[in-house]
Design a protein around this motif. Structure first.
Motif, PDB file in Angstrom:
ATOM      1  N   PRO A  81       0.727  -1.248  -0.065  1.00  0.00           N
ATOM      2  CA  PRO A  81       0.019   0.164   0.138  1.00  0.00           C
ATOM      3  C   PRO A  81       0.713   1.156   0.060  1.00  0.00           C
ATOM      4  CG  PRO A  81      -0.151  -1.278   1.875  1.00  0.00           C
ATOM      5  CD  PRO A  81       0.635  -2.079   1.286  1.00  0.00           C
ATOM      6  N   ARG A  82       0.386   2.267  -0.715  1.00  0.00           N
ATOM      7  CA  ARG A  82       0.985   3.563  -0.693  1.00  0.00           C
ATOM      8  C   ARG A  82       0.920   4.111   0.680  1.00  0.00           C
ATOM      9  NH1 ARG A  82      -0.784   7.077  -5.926  1.00  0.00           N
ATOM     10  NH2 ARG A  82       1.112   8.150  -4.995  1.00  0.00           N
ATOM     11  N   LEU A  83       1.909   4.920   1.313  1.00  0.00           N
ATOM     12  CA  LEU A  83       2.004   5.674   2.559  1.00  0.00           C
ATOM     13  C   LEU A  83       1.704   7.110   2.272  1.00  0.00           C
ATOM     14  CD1 LEU A  83       4.923   3.897   4.085  1.00  0.00           C
ATOM     15  CD2 LEU A  83       2.653   3.172   3.967  1.00  0.00           C
ATOM     16  N   THR A  84       0.798   7.899   3.158  1.00  0.00           N
ATOM     17  CA  THR A  84       0.883   9.286   3.048  1.00  0.00           C
ATOM     18  C   THR A  84       1.969   9.957   3.840  1.00  0.00           C
ATOM     19  OG1 THR A  84      -0.379   9.891   5.076  1.00  0.00           O
ATOM     20  CG2 THR A  84      -1.507   8.857   3.227  1.00  0.00           C
ATOM     21  N   ALA A  85       2.350  11.347   3.633  1.00  0.00           N
ATOM     22  CA  ALA A  85       3.378  11.965   4.111  1.00  0.00           C
ATOM     23  C   ALA A  85       3.211  11.905   5.700  1.00  0.00           C
ATOM     24  CB  ALA A  85       3.383  13.369   3.835  1.00  0.00           C
ATOM     25  N   SER A 120       2.440   6.879  15.470  1.00  0.00           N
ATOM     26  CA  SER A 120       3.067   7.310  16.661  1.00  0.00           C
ATOM     27  C   SER A 120       1.740   7.660  17.794  1.00  0.00           C
ATOM     28  CB  SER A 120       3.815   8.331  16.563  1.00  0.00           C
ATOM     29  OG  SER A 120       2.972   9.519  16.149  1.00  0.00           O
ATOM     30  N   LEU A 121       0.760   7.863  16.929  1.00  0.00           N
ATOM     31  CA  LEU A 121      -0.404   8.374  17.661  1.00  0.00           C
ATOM     32  C   LEU A 121      -1.391   7.193  17.803  1.00  0.00           C
ATOM     33  CD1 LEU A 121      -1.707  11.406  15.627  1.00  0.00           C
ATOM     34  CD2 LEU A 121      -0.835  11.332  18.127  1.00  0.00           C
ATOM     35  N   GLY A 122      -0.830   5.836  17.811  1.00  0.00           N
ATOM     36  CA  GLY A 122      -1.403   4.715  17.833  1.00  0.00           C
ATOM     37  C   GLY A 122      -2.705   4.321  16.739  1.00  0.00           C
ATOM     38  N   ALA A 123      -2.613   4.800  15.848  1.00  0.00           N
ATOM     39  CA  ALA A 123      -3.730   4.600  14.892  1.00  0.00           C
ATOM     40  C   ALA A 123      -3.964   3.191  14.494  1.00  0.00           C
ATOM     41  CB  ALA A 123      -3.610   5.381  13.589  1.00  0.00           C
ATOM     42  N   THR A 124      -5.099   2.753  14.395  1.00  0.00           N
ATOM     43  CA  THR A 124      -5.376   1.522  13.818  1.00  0.00           C
ATOM     44  C   THR A 124      -5.419   1.509  12.193  1.00  0.00           C
ATOM     45  OG1 THR A 124      -6.651   0.841  15.497  1.00  0.00           O
ATOM     46  CG2 THR A 124      -7.065  -0.406  13.474  1.00  0.00           C
ATOM     47  N   MET A 125      -4.452   1.010  11.430  1.00  0.00           N
ATOM     48  CA  MET A 125      -4.413   1.250  10.102  1.00  0.00           C
ATOM     49  C   MET A 125      -5.186   0.489   9.263  1.00  0.00           C
ATOM     50  SD  MET A 125      -2.368   4.080  10.132  1.00  0.00           S
ATOM     51  CE  MET A 125      -1.905   4.476   8.746  1.00  0.00           C
ATOM     52  N   THR A 126      -5.494   0.780   7.909  1.00  0.00           N
ATOM     53  CA  THR A 126      -6.052  -0.326   7.041  1.00  0.00           C
ATOM     54  C   THR A 126      -5.760   0.409   5.779  1.00  0.00           C
ATOM     55  OG1 THR A 126      -8.302  -1.301   6.683  1.00  0.00           O
ATOM     56  CG2 THR A 126      -8.248   1.275   6.808  1.00  0.00           C
ATOM     57  N   ASP A 127      -5.986  -0.944   4.798  1.00  0.00           N
ATOM     58  CA  ASP A 127      -5.791  -0.776   3.312  1.00  0.00           C
ATOM     59  C   ASP A 127      -6.815  -0.061   2.837  1.00  0.00           C
ATOM     60  OD1 ASP A 127      -5.411  -0.795   0.598  1.00  0.00           O
ATOM     61  OD2 ASP A 127      -4.647  -2.915   0.616  1.00  0.00           O
ATOM     62  N   PHE A 128      -6.728   1.012   2.238  1.00  0.00           N
ATOM     63  CA  PHE A 128      -8.089   1.794   1.569  1.00  0.00           C
ATOM     64  C   PHE A 128      -7.517   2.286   0.124  1.00  0.00           C
ATOM     65  CE2 PHE A 128     -10.849   5.290   0.454  1.00  0.00           C
ATOM     66  CZ  PHE A 128     -12.007   4.653   0.751  1.00  0.00           C
ATOM     67  N   ALA A 129      -8.287   1.559  -0.769  1.00  0.00           N
ATOM     68  CA  ALA A 129      -7.988   1.934  -2.000  1.00  0.00           C
ATOM     69  C   ALA A 129      -6.510   1.889  -2.486  1.00  0.00           C
ATOM     70  CB  ALA A 129      -8.607   3.364  -2.521  1.00  0.00           C
ATOM     71  N   GLY A 130      -5.977   1.069  -1.801  1.00  0.00           N
ATOM     72  CA  GLY A 130      -4.404   0.900  -2.236  1.00  0.00           C
ATOM     73  C   GLY A 130      -3.345   1.852  -1.232  1.00  0.00           C
ATOM     74  N   TRP A 131      -4.266   2.521  -0.521  1.00  0.00           N
ATOM     75  CA  TRP A 131      -3.339   3.476   0.588  1.00  0.00           C
ATOM     76  C   TRP A 131      -3.303   2.859   2.210  1.00  0.00           C
ATOM     77  CZ3 TRP A 131      -0.697   8.178  -0.439  1.00  0.00           C
ATOM     78  CH2 TRP A 131      -1.068   8.540  -1.788  1.00  0.00           C
TER      79      TRP A 131
END
Length: 371
Positions: A5-9, A16-27
């Protein structure tokens, strides 16, 4: 091509904020940082901070840029003033919706089209193809921008503390260049939450410092980072369509109750005109199904694809469903047969795993902010 997946800036910052990340439209995108209900309520009552850098920016420039857009899109883009924005659709020749878009007029001959992440390549390809023979250039600017949104009733105050841009004079669906916390930005009064708010288009290398400045400025105002999960419940409450759910290539804008975005009065031909004229007539005389709101009488949550039933018959299909933090009940948007689409229609339910749960048919949106 890598399948990673692509990463945003802002990727490292989300982690670092403890976000739960997910693949969304390749990001790789933040789904939530803590409780999605708390994030949702913060946007409704105070403010939320979103990373929307997955959206697709496409720039059109040149003497005939406006002619390209009038031909390629269903809206009348020549009537958009410099510094203003317009919600519109790009359709196939058969009238099916390829995507819904926001078009910003940055100058007399310069426009920015913002497409959904999942459709950015499709829209870029269609615009490039439709621009052939016009004196205009279509540029893929997806890597040129990070997009940060601050949404909610406290957002004007938070942003005003970081910029000398005239926010009071900035109308809904308008954008102006300015500086926010020392960072050059296009400041747009747009959003997808049903609240007042702003979307800030900046160079990716400035994203982290802008996010941190907004976080600090919002400390006393209840600003929280907010993920895609609450963005979905916010837009659902506001009755805003989501591509792939309420909008698809098998539906025209008229099927989606958005016929107002199609401007037949504009000069010249545009892609899909003939099919859309036929669709407008069908919608006026004999609409197949209508997009409505459904509010649960019980606690069970409907999901996209569930059948809407009445009198033992399937009369429609849920396109989006979720618990509504604001209403305190599950809600859904659904396409239902015209005979069952009037608000207050009785006897309508949703088939949730074999049980027909009762639902009230209501007019959209479910929620409208107090001006």
């Amino acid at each position: 091509m890598s399948n990673a997946p692509r990463l945003t800036a802002l990727d490292a910052l989300h982690r670092s904020l403890g976000a739960t990340m997910t693949d969304f439209a390749g990001w790789d995108m933040p789904l939530r940082y803590g409780s999605e209900r708390d994030e949702h309520n913060a946007v409704r009552t105070k403010a939320g901070l979103f990373d929307l850098s997955h959206m697709g920016e496409i720039t059109l420039t040149g003497p005939e840029a406006v002619k390209v857009l009038d031909y390629a899109l269903v809206g009348n883009i020549s009537t958009v003033g410099v510094g203003r924005a317009r919600y519109t659709h790009i359709c196939q020749e058969d009238g099916g919706i390829l995507d819904d878009l926001i078009v910003y007029r940055l100058g007399e001959t310069e426009f920015m089209v913002v497409a959904n992440a999942s459709n950015a390549q499709v829209v870029l390809d269609a615009l490039t193809e439709r621009a052939a023979g016009f004196d205009a250039e279509v540029r893929d600017d997806r890597d040129a921008y990070a997009l940060i949104a601050v949404q909610g009733p406290e957002s004007p105050g938070i942003l005003a503390s970081l910029t000398d841009a005239d926010l009071d004079g900035l109308k809904y669906y308008a954008g102006l260049p300015g500086t926010v916390a020392g960072v050059p930005a296009l400041i747009a009064r747009t959003g997808y939450t049903g609240e007042d708010g702003f979307e800030l288009f900046v160079a990716p290398e400035h994203a982290v410092e802008l996010w941190q400045a907004l976080t600090k400025a919002g400390e006393g105002a209840g600003l929280v980072p907010a993920g895609l999960s609450c963005r979905d419940t916010l837009r659902l409450e506001a009755g805003m369509p989501l591509y792939g759910h309420e909008l698809t290539t098998s539906l025209t804008p008229f099927d989606a109750g958005l016929g107002r975005v199609v401007k037949f009065e504009k000069e010249g031909d545009f892609v899909g005109r003939a099919a859309l004229e036929a669709a407008a007539e069908r919608a006026a005389t004999n609409p197949p199904r209508k997009l409505v709101g459904l509010v649960a009488e019980g606690r069970r949550v409907p999901r996209a694809g569930f059948s809407v039933v009445a009198g033992g018959q399937v009369v429609g299909e849920v396109t989006s469903g979720a618990p509504s933090p604001t209403l305190g009940k599950p809600i859904a948007m659904a396409y239902v047969d015209a005979a069952h689409a009037a608000p207050g229609t009785s006897g309508v339910g949703v088939d949730i795993r074999g049980t027909h749960e009762p639902y009230e048919v209501v007019a959209l949106p479910f929620y409208k902010r107090q001006k």
